[in-house]
Write a protein that holds these residues in place. Structure first.
Motif, PDB file in Angstrom:
ATOM      1  N   GLY A 288      41.272  34.359  37.199  1.00 59.88           N
ATOM      2  CA  GLY A 288      39.848  34.637  37.064  1.00 59.88           C
ATOM      3  C   GLY A 288      39.190  34.882  38.409  1.00 59.88           C
ATOM      4  O   GLY A 288      38.325  35.760  38.541  1.00 59.88           O
ATOM      5  N   ILE A 289      39.593  34.132  39.424  1.00 56.07           N
ATOM      6  CA  ILE A 289      39.054  34.317  40.770  1.00 56.07           C
ATOM      7  C   ILE A 289      39.396  35.707  41.299  1.00 56.07           C
ATOM      8  O   ILE A 289      38.556  36.384  41.908  1.00 56.07           O
ATOM      9  CB  ILE A 289      39.619  33.230  41.712  1.00 56.07           C
ATOM     10  N   ARG A 290      40.636  36.133  41.081  1.00 56.86           N
ATOM     11  CA  ARG A 290      41.051  37.449  41.588  1.00 56.86           C
ATOM     12  C   ARG A 290      40.218  38.571  41.005  1.00 56.86           C
ATOM     13  O   ARG A 290      39.968  39.587  41.665  1.00 56.86           O
ATOM     14  CB  ARG A 290      42.541  37.662  41.309  1.00 56.86           C
ATOM     15  N   ARG A 291      39.756  38.396  39.776  1.00 56.85           N
ATOM     16  CA  ARG A 291      38.915  39.421  39.168  1.00 56.85           C
ATOM     17  C   ARG A 291      37.588  39.579  39.904  1.00 56.85           C
ATOM     18  O   ARG A 291      37.011  40.660  39.936  1.00 56.85           O
ATOM     19  CB  ARG A 291      38.655  39.083  37.705  1.00 56.85           C
ATOM     20  N   LEU A 292      37.109  38.505  40.502  1.00 57.54           N
ATOM     21  CA  LEU A 292      35.836  38.560  41.212  1.00 57.54           C
ATOM     22  C   LEU A 292      36.000  38.955  42.676  1.00 57.54           C
ATOM     23  O   LEU A 292      35.035  39.367  43.312  1.00 57.54           O
ATOM     24  CB  LEU A 292      35.135  37.200  41.120  1.00 57.54           C
TER      25      LEU A 292
ATOM     26  N   ASP B 209      39.425  34.229  32.094  1.00 52.66           N
ATOM     27  CA  ASP B 209      38.245  35.018  31.704  1.00 52.66           C
ATOM     28  C   ASP B 209      36.995  34.155  31.700  1.00 52.66           C
ATOM     29  O   ASP B 209      35.923  34.586  32.134  1.00 52.66           O
ATOM     30  CB  ASP B 209      38.435  35.614  30.305  1.00 52.66           C
TER      31      ASP B 209
ATOM     32  N   ALA C  57      35.843  33.378  35.272  1.00 48.98           N
ATOM     33  CA  ALA C  57      35.203  34.571  35.839  1.00 48.98           C
ATOM     34  C   ALA C  57      33.827  34.785  35.232  1.00 48.98           C
ATOM     35  O   ALA C  57      32.872  35.188  35.925  1.00 48.98           O
ATOM     36  CB  ALA C  57      36.092  35.789  35.628  1.00 48.98           C
TER      37      ALA C  57
ATOM     38  N   SER D  32      30.526  34.739  37.620  1.00 53.24           N
ATOM     39  CA  SER D  32      29.827  36.035  37.774  1.00 53.24           C
ATOM     40  C   SER D  32      28.327  35.851  37.796  1.00 53.24           C
ATOM     41  O   SER D  32      27.599  36.719  38.257  1.00 53.24           O
ATOM     42  CB  SER D  32      30.240  36.979  36.644  1.00 53.24           C
TER      43      SER D  32
END
Length: 337
Positions: A39-43, A328, A331, A335
């Motif tokens: 989830g961190i990598r998505r941000l 998810d 994230a 967000s």
């Protein structure tokens, strides 16, 4: 947003826990780290390792007797003929004002509230590194970051000053709150985990300098059972500085967000200038504990609501267990910032 995480936190790998008398694989597993990091990598924010600032910030919350127990109990337990591979208590005192035994078995019962916090040879180091992550996140906020996420694993909000419980050994959220308070901040701890933050409540229950707010499944039929009721408002100087917002089993987004609104209103009227968000992702509808029914879009709304306060925030990871949407959901919350 900066994420603080120490790879050494992976070493703690409990094998099982007892629930309703049955043995289950422990859901607080190292694999949670990878799911949360996804989830961190998505941000796209940086992930930094915390410096080791020593034991003193932890001692500000947990007394030496308890820290010595955590550091030494597995080696002492292992010397008992026929002992289990992990420390799991089989006896508890009627009250913690009873005598304090020298026996490893007796001390395990004294310092562990339940059977869901097994201690292995790796537990102390992982819990120590988890606490260091929360401490560094607090320090970064003190240095001017608007918000910092501490990926703390094992989690901490069920740990009292001298008792482990519910997968928790050192109370990372309380340690961060104490660090901020010592630096002159007026701190509120907002706990949005499925389960009541009983350890955090207990640590600050007689203090008026830290506000504790917990939104959770009603404990009359849910863990931790004995703490988290609406009538628990603090004692002595802490009277009025604790708020429990209990939800019926199966509550979804709208009910959770309504309670969150009440909690944030209390944070505002109390006059907090810094927030510790004890972030549980286990209110999710697909979490293995299946107590509440918050959706992934609901977590995004939670994040936006908390971020909208504008308060500098240390976000400390608490519960949230292995399911496909775990990353998810993280994230979605982050967000909001």
């Amino acid at each position: 947003m900066i994420t603080v995480f120490d790879e050494g936190q992976r070493a703690h790998d409990p094998k099982f826990f007892l629930s309703s008398g049955a043995q289950y694989p422990c859901p607080e597993q190292p694999a949670r780290v990878d799911a949360l990091l996804s989830g961190i990598r998505r941000l796209g924010g940086p992930v930094v390792a915390p410096p080791d600032v020593g034991i003193e910030p932890i001692r500000a919350v947990h007394p030496d007797r308890y820290l010595t127990f955590l550091k030494t109990i597995h080696a002492r337990w292992s010397r008992i003929e026929g002992a289990s591979a992990e420390v799991i208590p089989n006896i508890h005192p009627a009250t913690r004002t009873d005598g304090y035994p020298k026996s490893a078995v007796g001390q395990a019962g004294y310092h562990m509230t339940d059977t869901s916090c097994p201690i292995s040879a790796e537990t102390w180091d992982a819990a120590y590194r988890s606490a260091q992550s929360a401490i560094h996140a607090a320090d970064l906020v003190l240095e001017g970051e608007r918000s910092v996420y501490a990926l703390c694993r094992p989690p901490g909000h069920h740990a009292f000053a001298e008792m482990a419980g519910g997968f928790c050994y050192l109370n990372n959220s309380a340690i961060a709150a104490e660090r901020l308070t010592a630096a002159g901040r007026k701190v509120a701890v907002l706990d949005v985990d499925l389960h009541h933050g009983n350890g955090t409540q207990g640590i600050f229950y007689d203090r008026g300098d830290v506000l504790t707010v917990s939104i959770h499944a009603h404990p009359e039929r849910y863990y931790p059972f004995f703490w988290g009721y609406p009538g628990e408002t603090g004692v002595g100087e802490g009277e009025g500085a604790n708020l429990n917002l209990c939800l019926e089993r199966g509550t979804g987004d709208e009910g959770f967000l309504a309670a969150l609104g009440q909690g944030l209103e209390r944070v505002g009227t109390w006059g907090a200038n810094t927030l510790v968000l004890a972030l549980g992702l286990d209110p999710f509808e697909g979490d293995p504990f299946a107590g509440l029914k918050v959706t992934t879009p609901g977590f995004a709304r939670i994040g936006r609501a908390v971020a909208s306060t504008g308060l500098p925030t240390v976000i400390v990871q608490e519960g949230g267990y292995l399911c496909p949407e775990l990353g998810d959901n993280l994230a979605a919350v982050l967000s909001g910032w």
